[in-house]
Design an enzyme around this catalytic site. Sequence first.
Site, PDB file in Angstrom:
ATOM      1  N   ASP A  16      48.434 -15.434  53.104  1.00  7.67           N
ATOM      2  CA  ASP A  16      47.691 -16.523  53.732  1.00  7.67           C
ATOM      3  C   ASP A  16      46.191 -16.400  53.515  1.00  7.67           C
ATOM      4  OD1 ASP A  16      50.123 -17.422  54.548  1.00  7.67           O
ATOM      5  OD2 ASP A  16      49.834 -17.046  56.682  1.00  7.67           O
ATOM      6  N   ARG A  96      39.663  -8.964  68.364  1.00 11.33           N
ATOM      7  CA  ARG A  96      38.941 -10.077  67.744  1.00 11.33           C
ATOM      8  C   ARG A  96      37.426 -10.000  67.896  1.00 11.33           C
ATOM      9  NH1 ARG A  96      43.146  -9.548  65.126  1.00 11.33           N
ATOM     10  NH2 ARG A  96      44.758 -11.159  65.213  1.00 11.33           N
ATOM     11  N   ASP A 125      43.654 -17.070  68.590  1.00  9.68           N
ATOM     12  CA  ASP A 125      42.704 -16.318  67.782  1.00  9.68           C
ATOM     13  C   ASP A 125      41.565 -17.173  67.247  1.00  9.68           C
ATOM     14  OD1 ASP A 125      43.692 -13.797  68.138  1.00  9.68           O
ATOM     15  OD2 ASP A 125      44.917 -13.794  66.330  1.00  9.68           O
ATOM     16  N   SER A 179      56.437 -13.004  62.487  1.00 11.44           N
ATOM     17  CA  SER A 179      55.057 -12.715  62.108  1.00 11.44           C
ATOM     18  C   SER A 179      54.559 -11.513  62.900  1.00 11.44           C
ATOM     19  CB  SER A 179      54.176 -13.932  62.405  1.00 11.44           C
ATOM     20  OG  SER A 179      52.814 -13.631  62.191  1.00 11.44           O
TER      21      SER A 179
END
Length: 406
Positions: A16, A96, A125, A179
């Site tokens: 991705d 993050r 996110d 995922s």
Amino acid sequence: MSAPKKVVLAYSGGLDTSIILKWLQVEYGCEVVTFTADLGQGEELEPARKKAEMLGVSKVYIEDLREEFVRDFVFPMFRANALYEGLYLLGTSIARPLISKRLVEIAAAEGADAVAHGATGKGNDQVRFELACYALNPEIKVIAPWRLWDLTSRTRLIDFAEKNQIPIAKDKRGEAPFSVDANLLHTSSEGKVLENPADEAPDYVLQRTVPVEQAPDAPEFIEIGFEKGDAVSINGEAMSPATILTKLNELGGKHGIGVLDLVENRFVGMKSRGIYETPGGTVLLEAHRGIEQITLDSGSGHLKDSIMPRYAELIYNGFWFSPEREMLQALIDKSQEHVTGTVRLKLYKGVARTVARWSEHSLYSEAHVTFEDDAGAYNQEDAKGFIQLNALRLKLLAARNRRFQG
């Protein structure tokens, strides 16, 4: 937004973000710099460098941030005993702000006018990355390709990759079972076989924790030492923050500790189901609670517990760099000045349980609490006046209510 000239991309090396890298080059004709953070996800990162170079990036940053991650982000959060919705140890959320911090710093060093991330338009996110970036540089441009492009299916992504000579792992041509996002604090698994919360998650989803049925039949006892709220040693051996969490992951994972099947409320409004594995963090939380039991007074401890949900929600929603989170952190850190000592834990069949704790800073007084003769340490007659004063309000209420009954 005007087309960027130079973009710093948060790059994993996966399909991705490789597609995003090429899409930025094609869509904007811009220079791309990649940044890959080693947060303890357990993957070899050099392939990401080679793939980025093959795709024509101008510069590649790969940085080992494990110690900074645990010292400056995970440990401050654990001083608060933070749990989102009472259960989730915030493993993805807390990573993050550090990634965003380095994105903004690299953009400044490289003279880039934009940063980019691979978060989708459905998840949390995107919010976390962008709030953190804007808090650190209000002028920065943030590009979120998933909200912009027309590559809205796995087939279109694969077609784009093939047309642009982007290597595709064989399993990416089919449907991935789920995922995974990982760092030193946890592993998060979502999607596909996990999307229906009515279906039990299969054991093969687990990445770093054995199924509890396969955990050892004998318990293991460990001791964790704390200084001012932070873990500093395991079984008497001083270790760095990242080393401690790595070791606790190994110990907790072996005993099937720290698996959470959660349907949570995302900040963007929808519910999602995920399997979180936080073996080391689960052990650490239990130990930190254990040492606080003897070193925090009730007023401090209860105040901390009352603000914890708000603190956890701020981290989950992406407000690590907000003034309110920093204000709460100052209060939390003040409470930890005497949270120093040692906790012994029993690890067994999915559970970490405190079995002993001791500290030179302890507030526990055996003389006061003993069932034996306390030698005058506590005058039990004092309790009568204490009860009468606390009962006065209740007596007055009861007397009034009695007058209006019937």
